[in-house]
Scaffold this active site. Structure first.
Site, PDB file in Angstrom:
ATOM      1  N   LYS A  35      -6.144   4.160  10.011  1.00 32.78           N
ATOM      2  CA  LYS A  35      -7.073   4.724   9.032  1.00 32.78           C
ATOM      3  C   LYS A  35      -8.193   5.432   9.785  1.00 32.78           C
ATOM      4  O   LYS A  35      -8.880   4.826  10.608  1.00 32.78           O
ATOM      5  CB  LYS A  35      -7.650   3.628   8.129  1.00 32.78           C
ATOM      6  CG  LYS A  35      -6.661   3.018   7.162  1.00 32.78           C
ATOM      7  CD  LYS A  35      -7.374   2.256   6.058  1.00 32.78           C
ATOM      8  CE  LYS A  35      -8.048   3.196   5.099  1.00 32.78           C
ATOM      9  NZ  LYS A  35      -8.659   2.503   3.934  1.00 32.78           N
ATOM     10  N   ARG A  82       0.856  -1.190   0.000  1.00 36.96           N
ATOM     11  CA  ARG A  82       0.000   0.000   0.000  1.00 36.96           C
ATOM     12  C   ARG A  82       0.892   1.239   0.000  1.00 36.96           C
ATOM     13  O   ARG A  82       1.655   1.466   0.947  1.00 36.96           O
ATOM     14  CB  ARG A  82      -0.924  -0.007   1.227  1.00 36.96           C
ATOM     15  CG  ARG A  82      -1.909   1.150   1.229  1.00 36.96           C
ATOM     16  CD  ARG A  82      -2.951   0.985   2.309  1.00 36.96           C
ATOM     17  NE  ARG A  82      -2.416   1.107   3.655  1.00 36.96           N
ATOM     18  CZ  ARG A  82      -3.112   0.877   4.758  1.00 36.96           C
ATOM     19  NH1 ARG A  82      -4.367   0.481   4.672  1.00 36.96           N
ATOM     20  NH2 ARG A  82      -2.564   1.020   5.933  1.00 36.96           N
ATOM     21  N   SER A  91     -12.851  -4.190   0.022  1.00 39.63           N
ATOM     22  CA  SER A  91     -13.181  -3.704   1.358  1.00 39.63           C
ATOM     23  C   SER A  91     -14.693  -3.615   1.533  1.00 39.63           C
ATOM     24  O   SER A  91     -15.424  -3.241   0.607  1.00 39.63           O
ATOM     25  CB  SER A  91     -12.576  -2.316   1.591  1.00 39.63           C
ATOM     26  OG  SER A  91     -11.173  -2.378   1.624  1.00 39.63           O
TER      27      SER A  91
END
Length: 224
Positions: free
Chosen positions: A145, A47, A116
């Protein structure tokens, strides 16, 4: 409900590392990932939100070469172009990213595609697609997050397990004290960032998590 989706031949979702260079605390990024894999990580998602496309591709190539030695799949977060450029094992897409149908058409058969799920509608909508896995996110509150829906918590995970035919990976606030609960409440795998990347020994942290996961899998399944 038993998941029936056909998985990539090397897929093992048990301990899923999502990379974050900042979480490596100044240590060599590739060293941290390789140590984690030596400790039992079964899948790695690269990521990168700040790298240029060229730098992202170079990092992905180097990481793929390391992971191939251990037969661990490389998943690219969001960027299908990068996944195609390096022939990665798959991609992980969020609700605001490329539609699943498009990603599947471009990647072709045999690739891993994870999605997700941040709310109940996401889980229900995903039933129409042959995903490799569904990521229930975030399971618990996490500082990694902050732009997500409210945490699912364990009751939400149980609901997702009842509704979904896909393997479920949980991410968000996972650590050695709550991984057992995640597995016994319906998760097929656990995804972590700082619990491994920021640990004094990424290898030992991975070993500890993997042991908890595997022992939890042996517990009698709950009747969701």
């Amino acid at each position: 409900m038993v998941a029936t989706t056909k998985m990539h031949m090397n897929s093992n979702l048990e301990l899923y590392l999502v990379t974050d260079e900042a979480a490596c605390l100044g240590r060599d990024f590739y060293w941290v990932v390789e140590e984690a894999v030596k400790g039992g990580v079964t899948m790695v998602q690269l990521r990168e939100k700040s790298l240029s496309t060229r730098a992202f591709i170079e990092r992905a190539k180097r990481l793929k070469a390391i992971l191939e030695t251990y037969n661990v799949p490389l998943i690219i977060n969001d960027r299908l172009d990068v996944a195609l450029a390096v022939d990665a094992d798959g991609v992980h897409i969020g609700q605001s990213d490329m539609p699943f149908q498009t990603a599947h058409r471009l990647l072709g058969e045999g690739k891993i595609i994870g999605l997700s799920a941040e709310k109940q509608d996401d889980v229900l909508e995903a039933e129409q697609w042959n995903l490799s896995y569904l990521a229930v996110s975030p399971l618990f509150a996490t500082p990694t997050k902050t732009d997500t829906e409210k945490p699912w918590e364990l009751d939400g995970l149980q609901w997702a397990r009842q509704q979904s035919r896909h393997p479920l990976v949980v991410i968000g606030g996972l650590h050695p004290e709550n991984v057992h609960d995640a597995i016994t409440n319906g998760a097929n795998g656990v995804a972590v960032v700082s619990a491994i990347c920021s640990a004094p020994s990424p290898r030992e942290a991975a070993q500890a998590l993997k042991s908890i996961i595997q022992n939890s899998i042996l517990w009698p399944a709950k009747n969701f």
